[in-house]
Design a protein around this motif. Sequence first.
Motif, short mmCIF file in Angstrom:
data_model
loop_
_atom_site.label_atom_id
_atom_site.label_comp_id
_atom_site.label_asym_id
_atom_site.label_seq_id
_atom_site.Cartn_x
_atom_site.Cartn_y
_atom_site.Cartn_z
N GLN A 194 1.00 3.61 -13.50
CA GLN A 194 1.40 4.32 -13.50
C GLN A 194 2.55 4.43 -12.44
O GLN A 194 3.67 4.76 -12.85
N GLY A 195 1.82 2.91 -11.20
CA GLY A 195 3.19 3.32 -9.99
C GLY A 195 2.82 4.15 -8.93
O GLY A 195 1.96 5.54 -9.61
N ASP A 196 3.57 3.95 -8.09
CA ASP A 196 3.25 4.84 -6.67
C ASP A 196 2.02 4.63 -6.54
O ASP A 196 1.41 6.40 -6.05
N GLU A 197 0.65 4.40 -7.05
CA GLU A 197 -0.59 4.68 -6.59
C GLU A 197 -0.90 5.34 -7.83
O GLU A 197 -1.83 6.46 -7.30
#
Length: 312
Positions: free
Chosen positions: A25-28
Amino acid sequence: MRDGNPNEAPLMLCAGEALTDMLDQGDERWVSRVGGSTWNVARALAALGERTAFAGAISQDRFGDAIWAASEAVGLDLRTLQRVQRSPLLAIVEKTEPPRYFFIGDDSADLHFDPAALPAGWDEALRWAHFGGISLAREPLASNLVALARQLKARGVKISYDPNYRNLMDERYTPTLQAMAELADVIKVSDDDLRGLFPGTEPEQALTQLRAMNPSAYYLLTRGGDGASLLLGDARSDAGAPKVAVVDTVGAGDASAAGLLHSLSNHPERPLQSHLHAALAAGSAACLQSGATPPPLAAMQRLFDQLQGDLT
């Protein structure tokens, strides 16, 4: 089979992998979703009203719990779903368009499925059995499933096969492709599958090579939003996909395979074009919802009627 009533034994079986997709989902940040090609077909068949079982093995942790709950929610017969004390099979999806992923599960639960441990009478009413996905590219599971397919074929059960190409299907997969193609009564492939299975070959020429392995089978070729084709012997039908408000296309190919099996099982008298319309209707109905969600029967029927109406 349910409650000891042989009339309730499954008519459809899907055997292979049920897994957990881990989506970036992005940003870890990651989100998990239940999935797996053959398991998706099983759920789609159950949603279309078929008495269906899924044969495979899942873990005994929260990931396995989620697969079990989703299987139960759609009405799958759970007696052929085994739970083992092994780690879950995970598909790490780094990117969806275009897909980029890898699998984690060197000794995961799916590999420990044991056909010999299936309950007595599980196959006494079986008409169709579907195989495919990465389960046929992972040993020792692959050999066990090919042997099960041969056993069921010898008993008169019709076999469906969707290779569902993934990057771990290298040249070592060729004998399995040949064996399953020869056994199958229905073979479902996408144009992307053909490019992966027959590298450097155009999809139509690759389809010709695949059909040479078993000229008597039905072949469903899906091309995403460009529609699909259904071939049997010298006959061929082509059709475009119905226009729908696409939420996403996850599981659409699996749903189309289920739609075709549903049609062949319940309406064997239909012409080739109508069977193709059933496959397209189910695949498009799956696109109306997010994730690998089984296609609602009402939505599939509406889209099928729409496609049939376009012929008049």
